[in-house]
Design a protein around this motif. Structure first.
Motif, PDB file in Angstrom:
ATOM      1  N   ALA A  50       0.832  -1.210   0.000  1.00  0.00           N
ATOM      2  CA  ALA A  50       0.000   0.000   0.000  1.00  0.00           C
ATOM      3  C   ALA A  50       0.867   1.261   0.000  1.00  0.00           C
ATOM      4  CB  ALA A  50      -0.932  -0.007   1.210  1.00  0.00           C
ATOM      5  N   VAL A  51       1.921   1.275   0.804  1.00  0.00           N
ATOM      6  CA  VAL A  51       2.807   2.434   0.855  1.00  0.00           C
ATOM      7  C   VAL A  51       3.553   2.574  -0.473  1.00  0.00           C
ATOM      8  CG1 VAL A  51       4.849   3.406   1.998  1.00  0.00           C
ATOM      9  CG2 VAL A  51       3.003   2.424   3.363  1.00  0.00           C
ATOM     10  N   MET A  52       3.964   1.450  -1.050  1.00  0.00           N
ATOM     11  CA  MET A  52       4.649   1.489  -2.346  1.00  0.00           C
ATOM     12  C   MET A  52       3.729   2.059  -3.426  1.00  0.00           C
ATOM     13  SD  MET A  52       7.304   1.036  -4.270  1.00  0.00           S
ATOM     14  CE  MET A  52       8.466   0.029  -3.352  1.00  0.00           C
ATOM     15  N   ALA A  53       2.467   1.653  -3.424  1.00  0.00           N
ATOM     16  CA  ALA A  53       1.520   2.179  -4.414  1.00  0.00           C
ATOM     17  C   ALA A  53       1.410   3.695  -4.299  1.00  0.00           C
ATOM     18  CB  ALA A  53       0.156   1.513  -4.244  1.00  0.00           C
ATOM     19  N   ALA A  54       1.346   4.202  -3.075  1.00  0.00           N
ATOM     20  CA  ALA A  54       1.260   5.651  -2.870  1.00  0.00           C
ATOM     21  C   ALA A  54       2.561   6.339  -3.275  1.00  0.00           C
ATOM     22  CB  ALA A  54       0.926   5.949  -1.411  1.00  0.00           C
ATOM     23  N   ALA A  55       3.701   5.737  -2.965  1.00  0.00           N
ATOM     24  CA  ALA A  55       5.003   6.337  -3.273  1.00  0.00           C
ATOM     25  C   ALA A  55       5.252   6.395  -4.777  1.00  0.00           C
ATOM     26  CB  ALA A  55       6.119   5.564  -2.579  1.00  0.00           C
ATOM     27  N   ARG A  56       4.707   5.468  -5.511  1.00  0.00           N
ATOM     28  CA  ARG A  56       4.917   5.422  -6.963  1.00  0.00           C
ATOM     29  C   ARG A  56       4.230   6.570  -7.694  1.00  0.00           C
ATOM     30  NH1 ARG A  56       3.763  -0.995  -7.885  1.00  0.00           N
ATOM     31  NH2 ARG A  56       5.945  -1.656  -7.863  1.00  0.00           N
ATOM     32  N   GLU A  57       3.149   7.064  -7.126  1.00  0.00           N
ATOM     33  CA  GLU A  57       2.369   8.110  -7.812  1.00  0.00           C
ATOM     34  C   GLU A  57       3.219   9.347  -8.070  1.00  0.00           C
ATOM     35  OE1 GLU A  57      -1.462   8.963  -6.127  1.00  0.00           O
ATOM     36  OE2 GLU A  57      -1.737   6.849  -5.584  1.00  0.00           O
ATOM     37  N   GLY A  61      11.110   7.276  -9.595  1.00  0.00           N
ATOM     38  CA  GLY A  61      11.700   6.136  -8.917  1.00  0.00           C
ATOM     39  C   GLY A  61      11.391   6.202  -7.441  1.00  0.00           C
ATOM     40  N   VAL A  62      11.507   5.057  -6.779  1.00  0.00           N
ATOM     41  CA  VAL A  62      11.271   4.978  -5.334  1.00  0.00           C
ATOM     42  C   VAL A  62      12.534   4.408  -4.694  1.00  0.00           C
ATOM     43  CG1 VAL A  62       9.863   3.981  -3.486  1.00  0.00           C
ATOM     44  CG2 VAL A  62       8.788   4.636  -5.664  1.00  0.00           C
ATOM     45  N   LEU A  63      13.051   5.121  -3.708  1.00  0.00           N
ATOM     46  CA  LEU A  63      14.231   4.687  -2.979  1.00  0.00           C
ATOM     47  C   LEU A  63      13.791   4.262  -1.582  1.00  0.00           C
ATOM     48  CD1 LEU A  63      17.230   4.236  -2.680  1.00  0.00           C
ATOM     49  CD2 LEU A  63      17.542   6.705  -2.505  1.00  0.00           C
TER      50      LEU A  63
END
Length: 142
Positions: A50-57, A61-63
């Motif tokens: 869930a946090v990854m989905a929000a961070a991707r928006e 890139g996501v670190l």
């Protein structure tokens, strides 16, 4: 733009973000996720997704900044980092601390997550120091 996730065992990730607000101010590009005994590993995987989905928006890139290598937060983050279908790209670093979190603001404008990860490591390295006596006193009001 690079977005960040701080992932940890217990409340460490939330505490780091709270401390960063006290020292630096808001870091709107940072989210946290924690592994706790009540939710366990499966609950952590769900929370991380869930946090990854929000961070991707809106991210290039996501670190993911993990508390330590080879623990559950690291392993789950690496699942995303090494998945060929993961978009945008994900990179993972271990050993998150307050200076690294504060320095994340310096690399958020990058568009390549691997470059951002490398730069963040380079900038954070000098923050690891051992105290040594000084030959002269310096004032506290610098």
């Amino acid at each position: 733009m690079i977005h960040f996730i701080v992932a940890s065992h217990g409340p460490y990730a939330r505490a780091l973000l709270e401390s960063s607000r006290m020292v630096y101010g808001e870091l709107p590009h940072v989210r946290t996720v924690t592994l706790d005994e009540q939710r366990g590993i499966e609950g952590f995987k769900q929370d991380f997704a869930a946090v990854m989905a929000a961070a991707r928006e809106g991210a290039d890139g996501v670190l993911v900044l993990c508390d330590m290598q080879s623990g559950t937060p690291w392993n789950v983050a690496c699942h995303y980092a090494f998945s060929p279908d993961c978009s945008p790209p994900v990179a993972v670093l271990a050993g998150v601390n307050l200076p690294i979190l504060l320095l994340s603001d310096e690399v958020t404008e990058h568009t390549d997550v691997d470059t951002a990860a490398t730069l963040l490591l380079e900038m954070a390295q000098p923050t690891l120091v051992k105290a040594a006596p000084v030959s002269s006193l310096t004032p506290d009001d610098f």
